[in-house]
Design an enzyme around this catalytic site. Sequence first.
Site, PDB file in Angstrom:
ATOM      1  N   ARG A  46       4.396  -1.982 -17.116  1.00 25.86           N
ATOM      2  CA  ARG A  46       3.439  -2.828 -16.391  1.00 25.86           C
ATOM      3  C   ARG A  46       3.956  -4.261 -16.387  1.00 25.86           C
ATOM      4  NH1 ARG A  46      -0.281  -4.779 -19.267  1.00 25.86           N
ATOM      5  NH2 ARG A  46      -1.056  -2.859 -20.185  1.00 25.86           N
ATOM      6  N   TYR A  98      -5.272 -11.709   9.094  1.00 22.30           N
ATOM      7  CA  TYR A  98      -5.314 -10.251   8.982  1.00 22.30           C
ATOM      8  C   TYR A  98      -6.679  -9.867   8.387  1.00 22.30           C
ATOM      9  CZ  TYR A  98      -4.730  -5.770   6.670  1.00 22.30           C
ATOM     10  OH  TYR A  98      -4.928  -4.498   6.212  1.00 22.30           O
ATOM     11  N   ASP A 170       1.558 -16.639   4.261  1.00 24.07           N
ATOM     12  CA  ASP A 170       1.752 -15.203   4.418  1.00 24.07           C
ATOM     13  C   ASP A 170       2.876 -15.041   5.438  1.00 24.07           C
ATOM     14  OD1 ASP A 170       1.713 -12.563   5.256  1.00 24.07           O
ATOM     15  OD2 ASP A 170      -0.454 -12.345   5.055  1.00 24.07           O
ATOM     16  N   LYS A 195       5.613  -3.974   5.362  1.00 29.48           N
ATOM     17  CA  LYS A 195       5.960  -4.135   6.780  1.00 29.48           C
ATOM     18  C   LYS A 195       7.482  -4.257   6.952  1.00 29.48           C
ATOM     19  CE  LYS A 195       1.612  -3.790   7.198  1.00 29.48           C
ATOM     20  NZ  LYS A 195       0.842  -4.618   6.349  1.00 29.48           N
TER      21      LYS A 195
END
Length: 379
Positions: A46, A98, A170, A195
């Site tokens: 983690r 978005y 972003d 993406k």
Amino acid sequence: MKFATKAIHAGVEPDPSTGAIMTPIFQTSTYAQEEVGKNKGYEYSRTQNPTRTALEKNLAALENAKFGACFGSGLAAIDCLLKILNPGDEVIANNDLYGGTYRLFNSVFAKYGIKFHFVRMDQASAIEAVLNSKTKMVWIETPTNPMLNIIDVQAISDALKASAAMVVVDNTFSTPYLQTPLDLGADVVMHSVTKYLGGHSDVVMGALVTNDEKIASEIYRIQNSSGAVCGPQDCFLVLRGVKTLHLRMQRHCENAMKVAKYLRNHSAIDKLYYPGLASHPGHEIAKKQMLGFSGMVSFTLKSDTVKAAQDTIAKCRVFTLAESLGGVESLIGHPATMTHASIPQKLRRKSGVVDSLIRLSVGVEDIEDLIADLEQALE
Ligand SMILES: Cc1ncc(COP(=O)(O)O)c(C=O)c1O
């Protein structure tokens, strides 16, 4: 190193135990320790994992950043960054974000006492009107999803120099191949790695990069404390995808420009949004801050109804109806009922996401096939 060399080599070393050229998938949750407190830099996956470390270094290098952190999704990366804030802090963001980012801000963080202002960021006065001493973050998406508005990162970063607000970009639609916001004055860059960076529609992942040591240590603290990390196999896939990012982006840009030029003259089209066209209001700023105009094209139909959009989409054969974007294959979407359905109708329409708006993620197929597909769908 220049971009293509960094895309292929940054963060990646031949594996010391075997010489393997490709970073192994360290599919392990834990690491043997020689004695208490003595380890090889890895204790628990983690916190750190060698495949993830390679990718974090690679993405940081591409954005000209010192620090990188990867997460289980783009929204998990945004979630991490927002957790740096405290109740009472305020955030200014684009009004045409978005939809998932808008939902995270409004339906998760607002209830913890963080206040959000959604404004038109192409007008400096709109930011000035809501900026105050509680503003701790300015969230810029450019180009925006799906209206492809262009926000001037340098102008906003310069204007905010005197304020305590962290400027976040972003950079999902641009990728570091086309735009490096930290060089334009931003403090943090966020990616939906899902993406273009992944590029093959086979991974969901997010990333944050920064040059600010204080912000980085907060990001790593929250990454470890909240634990929204990505697995090593996904990191491997993205490391592989990134190696061709520059080649893919060149073709995405080329194909999208040809699609936009075709649609520009089509009698069924009402409005066309592509920042590569001189008629786009953000074209000059895009030319200044981007190397190319990316692969996203949006348009509305003269018949502005959900049905007209759905009928057009249904006829497509090469463009596939699907959420997401940035993969090698061309996708087509209907933001009003898909990616942006979580935004209230009035707000959605005000930002241009009208009922017939169609969004294309133009892939890297042969352009003749893409144009022929649109031609028969719009007949
Ligand atoms: C611009 C933008 N930012 C953030 C996200 C969220 O990323 P993810 O879907 O990887 O959580 C998306 C997803 O579509 C996006 O398009």
